[in-house]
Design an enzyme around this catalytic site. Sequence first.
Site, PDB file in Angstrom:
ATOM      1  N   LEU A   1       4.457   2.073  -6.340  1.00 23.16           N
ATOM      2  CA  LEU A   1       4.995   1.127  -5.365  1.00 23.16           C
ATOM      3  C   LEU A   1       3.807   0.546  -4.608  1.00 23.16           C
ATOM      4  CD1 LEU A   1       7.977   3.163  -3.814  1.00 23.16           C
ATOM      5  CD2 LEU A   1       8.098   1.413  -5.600  1.00 23.16           C
ATOM      6  N   ASP A   2       3.909  -0.733  -4.210  1.00 20.50           N
ATOM      7  CA  ASP A   2       2.856  -1.341  -3.407  1.00 20.50           C
ATOM      8  C   ASP A   2       2.664  -0.552  -2.117  1.00 20.50           C
ATOM      9  OD1 ASP A   2       2.771  -3.342  -5.294  1.00 20.50           O
ATOM     10  OD2 ASP A   2       3.878  -4.801  -4.086  1.00 20.50           O
ATOM     11  N   VAL A   3       1.469  -0.670  -1.539  1.00 15.42           N
ATOM     12  CA  VAL A   3       1.182  -0.022  -0.255  1.00 15.42           C
ATOM     13  C   VAL A   3       2.204  -0.443   0.798  1.00 15.42           C
ATOM     14  CG1 VAL A   3      -0.492   0.088   1.635  1.00 15.42           C
ATOM     15  CG2 VAL A   3      -1.285   0.250  -0.721  1.00 15.42           C
TER      16      VAL A   3
END
Length: 309
Positions: A139-141
């Site tokens: 997942l993106d930051v």
Amino acid sequence: MSDLRTLPVPDGLDGMRVDAGLSKLLGLSRTAVAAIAEAGDVFIDGRPAGKSDRLVAGTLLEVTLPAPERPVEMIPVPVEGLRIVFEDDDIVVVDKPVGVAAHPSPGWTGPTVIGGLAAAGVRVSTSGAAERQGVVHRLDVGTTGVMVVAKSEYAYTVLKRAFKERTVDKIYHAVVQGLPDPSTGTIDAPIDRHPKHDYKFAVVASGKPSVTHYTVLEAFRAASLVEVKLETGRTHQIRVHFSALRHPCVGDLTYGADPVLAKRLGVTRQWLHARTLGFEHPADGRWVEFTSEYPEDLAVALEGLRAES
């Protein structure tokens, strides 16, 4: 091998010195950034920039980072807000908070899921690159929600294949600007690196096949809550696809969101949440499904939209 980064100066860094601003932006020390600037490897709108020059919001930064002297290391560090949803001998499912990367990477000095699990005494699979052991998807930051990590070598193999063969149910909730028309649809558009800005992605004819299914759950005056099911799993896929439709995720300034709306709702990142993850358990093939509730910042913004409508 050096690493060229091209990115716009965010509003929050406007007026800051180059060494201080890039230190925040890239997760490097001010000393390291100063050395990069003194080596002539920092440009602002095509002009060389010194360490004491001032950053201006919206200008284009080009920074050439030196090659890392050693491989990225996984350091066990407790992660505030990282919650274990489920754990057995084969898998561990976590609820990832905002500001946490899935695994270490060059230039990232913040918290990671893998580091947080190690600090909590959770042993993960040794398969994969050293800094990404056990990681079967990311997942993106700036994206919160449910994520699975493999603990056993067998689980790693099975889950990697499941993600590759698209037998995993990945359901996200997003708040996007405006009202998508039709209210239920499929976005089938190839994605690859942006042709001009390598810090983001775009719909391009030569990109990888990318398919996103969506349904509008609630419509408000300024935005809509949508449920998104990913058929493929490209980097930034949901953000890119809805931006291409001119319905960017609220708060996603990188992909064209309205900063005025984001500020009004108190959103400081994209309104995007990995809501549900379902897959066949590697050990016995039974279907398992895990759900994550909205974190406080997203829930408050959603209530704000409801109050306005």
